[in-house]
Design an enzyme around this catalytic site. Structure first.
Site, mmCIF file in Angstrom:
data_model
loop_
_atom_site.group_PDB
_atom_site.id
_atom_site.type_symbol
_atom_site.label_atom_id
_atom_site.label_comp_id
_atom_site.label_asym_id
_atom_site.label_seq_id
_atom_site.Cartn_x
_atom_site.Cartn_y
_atom_site.Cartn_z
ATOM 1 N N GLU A 219 -28.143 17.310 59.970
ATOM 2 C CA GLU A 219 -28.701 18.588 60.458
ATOM 3 C C GLU A 219 -28.427 19.592 59.369
ATOM 4 O O GLU A 219 -27.273 19.918 59.102
ATOM 5 C CB GLU A 219 -28.031 18.999 61.770
ATOM 6 N N CYS B 206 -27.234 28.298 61.409
ATOM 7 C CA CYS B 206 -28.373 27.516 60.914
ATOM 8 C C CYS B 206 -29.669 27.981 61.581
ATOM 9 O O CYS B 206 -30.751 27.736 61.066
ATOM 10 C CB CYS B 206 -28.140 26.042 61.198
HETATM 11 P P1 NAP Z 1 -21.602 21.721 53.249
HETATM 12 O O1 NAP Z 1 -21.056 22.437 52.087
HETATM 13 O O2 NAP Z 1 -22.792 20.847 53.027
HETATM 14 O O3 NAP Z 1 -20.360 20.853 53.809
HETATM 15 C C1 NAP Z 1 -20.451 19.993 54.935
HETATM 16 C C2 NAP Z 1 -19.517 18.800 54.735
HETATM 17 O O4 NAP Z 1 -20.087 17.917 53.765
HETATM 18 C C3 NAP Z 1 -18.133 19.136 54.198
HETATM 19 O O5 NAP Z 1 -17.218 18.222 54.770
HETATM 20 C C4 NAP Z 1 -18.261 18.900 52.723
HETATM 21 O O6 NAP Z 1 -17.043 18.579 52.081
HETATM 22 C C5 NAP Z 1 -19.169 17.687 52.697
HETATM 23 N N1 NAP Z 1 -19.944 17.574 51.457
HETATM 24 C C6 NAP Z 1 -20.836 18.499 50.997
HETATM 25 N N2 NAP Z 1 -21.398 18.044 49.857
HETATM 26 C C7 NAP Z 1 -20.853 16.829 49.609
HETATM 27 C C8 NAP Z 1 -21.014 15.865 48.563
HETATM 28 N N3 NAP Z 1 -21.862 16.081 47.569
HETATM 29 N N4 NAP Z 1 -20.297 14.735 48.621
HETATM 30 C C9 NAP Z 1 -19.421 14.512 49.632
HETATM 31 N N5 NAP Z 1 -19.215 15.391 50.643
HETATM 32 C C10 NAP Z 1 -19.918 16.531 50.632
HETATM 33 O O7 NAP Z 1 -22.013 22.720 54.422
HETATM 34 P P2 NAP Z 1 -21.195 23.965 55.034
HETATM 35 O O8 NAP Z 1 -21.078 25.034 54.026
HETATM 36 O O9 NAP Z 1 -19.969 23.452 55.673
HETATM 37 O O10 NAP Z 1 -22.128 24.501 56.220
HETATM 38 C C11 NAP Z 1 -23.091 25.538 56.064
HETATM 39 C C12 NAP Z 1 -24.505 24.946 56.071
HETATM 40 O O11 NAP Z 1 -24.655 24.144 57.231
HETATM 41 C C13 NAP Z 1 -25.620 25.975 56.130
HETATM 42 O O12 NAP Z 1 -26.636 25.612 55.239
HETATM 43 C C14 NAP Z 1 -26.124 25.889 57.572
HETATM 44 O O13 NAP Z 1 -27.468 26.269 57.765
HETATM 45 C C15 NAP Z 1 -25.897 24.434 57.853
HETATM 46 N N6 NAP Z 1 -25.764 24.177 59.289
HETATM 47 C C16 NAP Z 1 -26.694 23.415 59.917
HETATM 48 C C17 NAP Z 1 -26.592 23.195 61.274
HETATM 49 C C18 NAP Z 1 -27.621 22.373 61.986
HETATM 50 O O14 NAP Z 1 -27.372 21.964 63.107
HETATM 51 N N7 NAP Z 1 -28.749 22.090 61.406
HETATM 52 C C19 NAP Z 1 -25.515 23.718 62.004
HETATM 53 C C20 NAP Z 1 -24.563 24.464 61.322
HETATM 54 C C21 NAP Z 1 -24.700 24.678 59.959
HETATM 55 P P3 NAP Z 1 -15.988 19.698 51.622
HETATM 56 O O15 NAP Z 1 -15.098 19.909 52.792
HETATM 57 O O16 NAP Z 1 -15.309 19.056 50.481
HETATM 58 O O17 NAP Z 1 -16.757 20.925 51.226
#
Ligand code: NAP
Length: 500
Positions: free
Chosen positions: A260, A297
């Protein structure tokens, strides 16, 4: 009490290198940095647990979900306190999110007890059928095996350790390995303590749940590549989600990745509604945009309006309301940096006019509002991307044909919204068949922030809103992601999974 350790199959493990949390306020803590070998241990335990948990009764799993909710409630104040310190989110917001998280666990318990989510089908044997007899055939949805879960920074409870993905996987009968989010490791640990207590109280297999803290990216990459992981639930950014999705697809045995991701959630403001209440809609939009520093989001980041005096009134009301909003703390330093860089990329376009905004520093975000013509918006794909934070772009289209053209070319969205009055009916009737192909949820005369957890909710949408357009990560239908249909032909009934 925080330990800073991983929870691996009922054991709290903590003798390796550590990383330090970066709370918005309060004390920083040391947490164990996860390693690929700890991921391996957690996944192997999950596979072992699946032998019993995958065949557990619905009653047992419902009891587990309810006990986890009770254990979270029992630690309620401590969870809110550290959650607010780590994320900067106000306590009142986190209290609401905790209620949503425990409510979700209890809702899923009720739902699986009813049993209809299994979609059981039975075609009884027809031994005398000519020219060929028919065997006895039964179909039921079965759990798929160990599931990896990644939560997002902006919902440290409802989309994290015991959030929707974990609740759905456990409800289905799948053990879970969570990769802890580095933005809220302490919140994650306290919730993991609640799950651990529930599993121990019910004397279930400890491998049903593990939390491996992050700190390094190889924890997540090893988890999605582990041969025993059968599916991934991910909530987060498009960039991170896409990287992990590609790893899942590149496996020798590709597995489903339920990501998501982000969305700009466009709003289509139709002429009669604008003539009647442009200012009212503008003020309400500002409240939705700025809520929680825009870190949702479902934040409606783009408003499409017909160029003209109603658009001017709409913009003025939005600016006036946004100017009342002070600076708000963002979830992490990285998200605050990304917000500033998103703003500067928008400002690089000479066709874009800034209507509101105050320079942001450190972890503080001020709301920004821009306007641009439909032609200029179409010409610059940067303006189509999500900037995570309290930012809005008013796209002033030439006419309804251009509005419809934009509706046809936008990417997949979590939500699309129409603001309309009765006199807009004809335009809305033409837009809906276009927008229903773009989004998981269509709204009229409302704002998409605030996602109800219920049977009818769809929180997903075509890529890039999600990586799996047929699924939802919120609501009872989300359990279906971790099941697959199996047909049992002439299998004696005493050997079948729980039936009925
Ligand atoms: P994120 O930076 O993508 O992180 C999410 C998780 O993925 C974290 O555990 C992160 O690890 C891990 N991760 C990210 N990139 C990775 C990679 N290249 N390799 C391995 N692990 C990786 O997202 P966020 O900043 O937490 O959340 C904000 C985003 O989420 C916004 O864009 C928002 O729109 C979206 N969102 C979507 C929804 C939905 O339901 N569609 C709901 C809420 C939020 P680390 O802990 O090391 O950073």
């Amino acid at each position: 009490m925080l330990t800073g350790k991983h929870l691996i199959a009922g054991q709290w493990i903590g003798d390796g290198p550590t990383f330090t949390s970066s709370p918005a306020h309060g004390e920083a803590h040391a947490f164990q940095t996860g390693t690929p070998s700890q991921v391996d241990a957690a996944v192997e335990a999950a596979e072992e647990a699946f032998a019993s948990f995958g065949w557990s009764s619905r009653a047992v799993r419902a009891q587990l979900l309810r006990t986890i909710a009770d254990e979270i409630d029992a630690r309620g104040d401590a969870i809110i306190q550290i959650g607010s310190q780590e994320t900067g989110l106000p306590e009142a917001r986190l209290i609401g999110e905790r209620g949503r998280t425990t409510g979700q666990l209890r809702l899923f318990a009720d739902h699986i007890e009813q049993g209809d989510y299994l979609d059981q089908r039975h075609d009884p044997a027809l031994p005398d059928r000519a020219p060929l007899p028919r065997p006895d055939l039964r179909m039921i949805q079965r759990p798929i095996g160990p599931v990896a879960v990644f939560g997002a920074s902006n919902f440290p409870l409802a989309f994290s350790v015991a959030g929707g993905d974990t609740a759905a996987a456990l409800a289905a009968g799948c053990p879970v390995v969570v990769k802890g989010h580095s933005a809220h490791p302490g919140t994650g640990e306290l919730v993991a303590q609640a799950i651990d207590a529930a599993i121990k109280a019910l004397q279930l297999h400890p491998g049903i749940f593990s939390l491996v803290q992050g700190g390094k990216r190889d924890v997540g990459t090893r988890l999605v590549q582990h041969p025993l992981i059968r599916a991934v639930g991910f909530t987060g950014s498009l960039k991170g989600g896409r990287a992990l999705f590609d790893l899942c697809a590149a496996r020798p045995d590709p597995i489903p990745f339920f990501g998501e991701l982000g969305s700009v959630n466009p709003m289509f403001l139709l002429p009669a509604a604008m003539a009647a209440r442009a200012s009212e809609i503008g003020a309400a939009w500002a409240a939705s945009l700025a809520m929680g520093a825009g870190q949702f989001c479902t934040n409606p980041g783009i408003a499409l309006v017909l160029d003209g005096p109603d658009a001017d009134r709409f913009q003025s009301a939005t600016v006036e309301a946004l100017e009342q909003v002070g600076g708000q703390t963002m979830l992490t330093d990285g998200i605050a940096d990304a917000y500033r860089s998103g703003i500067s990329h928008i400002a690089d376009d000479a066709n874009v006019r800034q209507l509101a905004g105050t320079p942001c520093s450190d972890r503080t975000a001020h709301p920004f509002l821009y306007s641009v013509s439909g032609d200029a918006w179409l010409a610059n794909p940067t303006l189509h991307q999500e900037v995570f934070g309290p930012i809005g772009i008013v796209v002033r289209v030439r006419d309804l044909t251009q509005m419809m053209g934009i509706a046809k070319m936008i990417e997949g969205q979590l939500t699309c919204t129409i603001h309309m009055d009765e006199d807009d009916n004809e335009t809305a009737a033409a837009l809906i068949p276009v927008l229903e192909r773009k989004a998981g949820r269509l709204l009229a005369n409302g704002f998409p922030t605030g996602v109800e957890v219920c049977d009818s909710m769809v929180h997903g949408g075509p890529y890039p809103a999600s990586t799996n357009f047929g699924a939802t990560s919120v609501g009872t239908l989300s359990i279906r992601r971790f099941l697959r249909p199996v047909c049992y032909q002439n299998i004696p009934t005493n050997l079948l999974p729980e039936w009925g």
